[in-house]
Design a protein around this motif. Sequence first.
Motif, mmCIF file in Angstrom:
data_model
loop_
_atom_site.group_PDB
_atom_site.id
_atom_site.type_symbol
_atom_site.label_atom_id
_atom_site.label_comp_id
_atom_site.label_asym_id
_atom_site.label_seq_id
_atom_site.Cartn_x
_atom_site.Cartn_y
_atom_site.Cartn_z
ATOM 1 N N ASP A 128 0.812 -1.216 0.000
ATOM 2 C CA ASP A 128 0.000 0.000 0.000
ATOM 3 C C ASP A 128 0.847 1.269 0.000
ATOM 4 O O ASP A 128 0.548 2.235 -0.690
ATOM 5 N N ALA A 129 1.885 1.252 0.816
ATOM 6 C CA ALA A 129 2.691 2.463 0.994
ATOM 7 C C ALA A 129 3.434 2.818 -0.285
ATOM 8 O O ALA A 129 3.469 3.970 -0.700
ATOM 9 N N LYS A 130 4.030 1.809 -0.925
ATOM 10 C CA LYS A 130 4.842 2.094 -2.113
ATOM 11 C C LYS A 130 4.044 1.956 -3.406
ATOM 12 O O LYS A 130 4.598 2.150 -4.498
ATOM 13 N N LEU A 131 2.776 1.587 -3.283
ATOM 14 C CA LEU A 131 1.955 1.334 -4.468
ATOM 15 C C LEU A 131 2.652 0.347 -5.402
ATOM 16 O O LEU A 131 2.799 0.587 -6.604
ATOM 17 N N HIS A 132 3.085 -0.763 -4.828
ATOM 18 C CA HIS A 132 3.819 -1.735 -5.640
ATOM 19 C C HIS A 132 3.063 -3.062 -5.621
ATOM 20 O O HIS A 132 2.747 -3.590 -4.564
ATOM 21 N N LEU A 133 2.773 -3.541 -6.810
ATOM 22 C CA LEU A 133 1.980 -4.763 -6.933
ATOM 23 C C LEU A 133 2.842 -5.882 -7.522
ATOM 24 O O LEU A 133 3.554 -5.671 -8.499
ATOM 25 N N THR A 134 2.801 -7.060 -6.891
ATOM 26 C CA THR A 134 3.460 -8.214 -7.508
ATOM 27 C C THR A 134 2.486 -9.382 -7.524
ATOM 28 O O THR A 134 1.657 -9.532 -6.627
ATOM 29 N N PHE A 135 2.573 -10.173 -8.575
ATOM 30 C CA PHE A 135 1.761 -11.397 -8.650
ATOM 31 C C PHE A 135 2.402 -12.336 -9.662
ATOM 32 O O PHE A 135 3.342 -11.962 -10.371
ATOM 33 N N GLN A 190 5.963 -7.561 -11.816
ATOM 34 C CA GLN A 190 6.039 -6.391 -10.950
ATOM 35 C C GLN A 190 5.358 -5.229 -11.653
ATOM 36 O O GLN A 190 5.550 -5.017 -12.843
ATOM 37 N N TYR A 191 4.578 -4.493 -10.852
ATOM 38 C CA TYR A 191 3.851 -3.381 -11.448
ATOM 39 C C TYR A 191 3.771 -2.253 -10.433
ATOM 40 O O TYR A 191 3.401 -2.489 -9.274
ATOM 41 N N ASP A 192 4.144 -1.044 -10.851
ATOM 42 C CA ASP A 192 4.064 0.101 -9.950
ATOM 43 C C ASP A 192 2.703 0.756 -10.080
ATOM 44 O O ASP A 192 2.426 1.406 -11.083
#
Lengths: 238, 227, 142, 244
Positions: free
Chosen positions: C65-72, C84-86
């Motif tokens: 949430d803090a860095k707005l960083h998504l991984t899946f 990885q997706y910002d």
Amino acid sequence: MSGGQDGLAIELRGVTRRMGGEYVLRGIDLEVAPGKLVVLRGSNGTGKTTLLRLLATRLRPAGGQALVFGHDLTREAAAARARLGLLTVMGGSFPLLTGRENLELATALTPRRPGLPARAEAGQAEPTEAWKARTPLATLGRVGLEHGADKLVRTYSSGMKKRLGLARLLLLDPDLWLLDEPYAALDDLGKRLMDECVTAAQARGRTVFMASHESDRDHLGPDAVIELKDGTLRMFGA
Amino acid sequence: MNDLIAALTVARKDFRQELRSRATTVATLFFSAITLVMMAFGLGRDPELMRSAAPGVLWVALAFAGVIAAAQSFQADLEEGAFEQLLLLPVSRAAVYLGKLAASWLYLFVLGALMLPIALGLYGADAPASTWWLLGLVLLLGTLGLALIATFYAGLTANLQAREALLPVLMFPVIVPIMLGAVRATEAALMGSADAPLALSWVQLLGGFDLVYLVVCASIFHFVVDD
Amino acid sequence: MKKIVYALLGVAVLAVAGFLISKALQSSLVYFILPSEYARDTAAFEGKRVRLGGLVQAGSVRFDDAKLHLTFQITDHLKDYPVQYDGAPPDLFQENGGVVIEGRFHDGVFVGDNLLVKHSSDYHPPADGEPIDVDALKESLR
Amino acid sequence: MSDTSGRTRRPRWLTVFGLVTLAVVGVGLYAALIVSPPDVNQGDLIRVMYAHVPVAWIGFAAVAASAFWGMLYLWRGRAPDDVRAQATAEAALLFSVLTVIGGMTYSKPTLNTYWTWDAKLTLTALMVALVVGYFIVRALIEDPQRRARVSAVIMLVVLVSLPFNYLAAEWFRTLHPAKSINLDGSGVTMAPVMVRVLLINVLGGAMVFFYFISERIRIGRLALADDKTFDSVRGVAREVVSVR
């Protein structure tokens, strides 16, 4: 070559045409044999220019049949175009080209005709007399424009523009000359020049169809003076 | 063959006129440059946003310039009935269209080649030297697409009222695919040679669109100019 | 005669146009590739911008949430790769849902910059061990 | 064009067809609102889809039909073909505007926004712009023949550009980190009963379209026959001017 009577320069049968919403030509029937000089009269706004532009294939008839030298003006417009020329009121030249360039453009876009030198011959060592007389520059000389040959048409006066239009007609020398108010904007010398050219064209066997409301041109000896009124044609004075 | 010569003659005439109406030429040049600057103001100062917007802004500026150039080329012809006189010569309408098209294509291409470095400079994007040829290709095909549609609709609106406003209204929805292809291809070309295949498939698409419009417009232009 | 020549010329040009367009449409760079297609030809795609399509693997989604960083993990049930997706996941982003993402592979990790969620409720993943219907997956992502 | 008395009244078949259309639309409405179960994902929103999908399809078909009549006009030059082209173009405008409205209705509850750059919605909006351009040009040209010819040409270009615009709209949305749902409801898993309800409504929509253009063509042809300016040509006393 469909439908028309052989040997007529102009043949119109029941030709109609509207400009805007209204019918300007309401049924025109006209036969003109080759080599004739016809003067078309009519007050302003009766449709003289419409009729001339229609004959020149620029406007299609709404109804009726229109033929020039047997070519249907709608279906065989290209063939008709090859045999006619129109001098418009404004002269119809590109303002951003010089007089000479305007004429060169016209010859470059017209296939070779008898008497007209092909571009390929331009470089030959000894031009023939006919060739000399028919170059753009020589033709400009004939209409008194040699001094303006390399000036932009934008700088021309309206009389000069008219002369340039005449020069184009002389150069291409089509079988049917369509003239829209040829004397407008010309000075006395210019009017005489126009007269000479028309007479000479007729002498060469050209057909001339001229819209004019100048009544003092009768010394040209037209074969007929006709009048456009209420969208139809009649013999003048009849 | 005659038609080809006729088209080239018309193109040369148009280009000559274009060069002589220096005021117009300079005006369109500055118009596109000003568009680039104004769009930068509109976008704000986020460097990343500006960099990514560069291709889109460039093509919008070129589309505007294309409208003006095409309208202008017919305007010059229509004055004093010269275009009518041209159409009275035994030239095919397709040749007239192709000639006018060639002139405005060349003009737009030169304009694009001048605007591209300006856009890249202003928006902080840089073009890798390895893909200059690709950018050239994209510029060539993109400006061809714009010129195709602009010339066609300029001929169509030439003797209508309100043509200045009408021309963009008619042509912009039609050039959407060309704009998209050109923008995407430019984006890809700016990413460097590794993405050359991506840029090339957009170029193929752009080329395909161009050819379809070329055939369609050239074959129906006579319905538009013959009154 | 002349008309026929021009008509043939027109048809020929249209054929070329059709060829160009269809070629561009088939290109995986304009549409997308599946993870297994990447695996088959890793060298050809490495470091290049591609669009990768597939399903979001269940239980693999992590969002900072803090860095707005998504991984899946993205999968087509034959092969899966970390993504990885910002940025925040779009509203319709869900496990086992279809996604198409633009970006590049770096050392087996896909770094995306443009995430697109596809409505693919008509695609039902097969039970473990069964071969998947690649065409159906592709169609549902289109 | 001479006998107009028979045409001023609506032909019997058209009236009957209109009534049947009304009945089919009623059945479609009933099926959509009452018979169809709510969708698993979309709930009662699915009922909008029954109207939206047929309208969208017909909008595109109408553009194709208008381009077809336009081409026929260019080929044969007969005024009634232009009347048909215009009637179908009006239907195209109507149906595509309705499609955009329908798409926005769909968009609001599902995505909580009225506008989204969904491919089909974008495409339809472009189509509205293209068809509006067609009518602007029609309004600007007074001469009926030139108007017919130029507008036929425009519709032809519109038709050619539609597939390209479709591709463009498809790709365009990927510019945005998109929330994507198919706003035409094609993502819905359709139960057979839903398919049947949809088909009834497609039929109803198509019948509305045919009724609309038939009526529009009828009125257009009456106007054609009633052309006062044409009367000024009929029965004009002419003479053949012969210069030989």
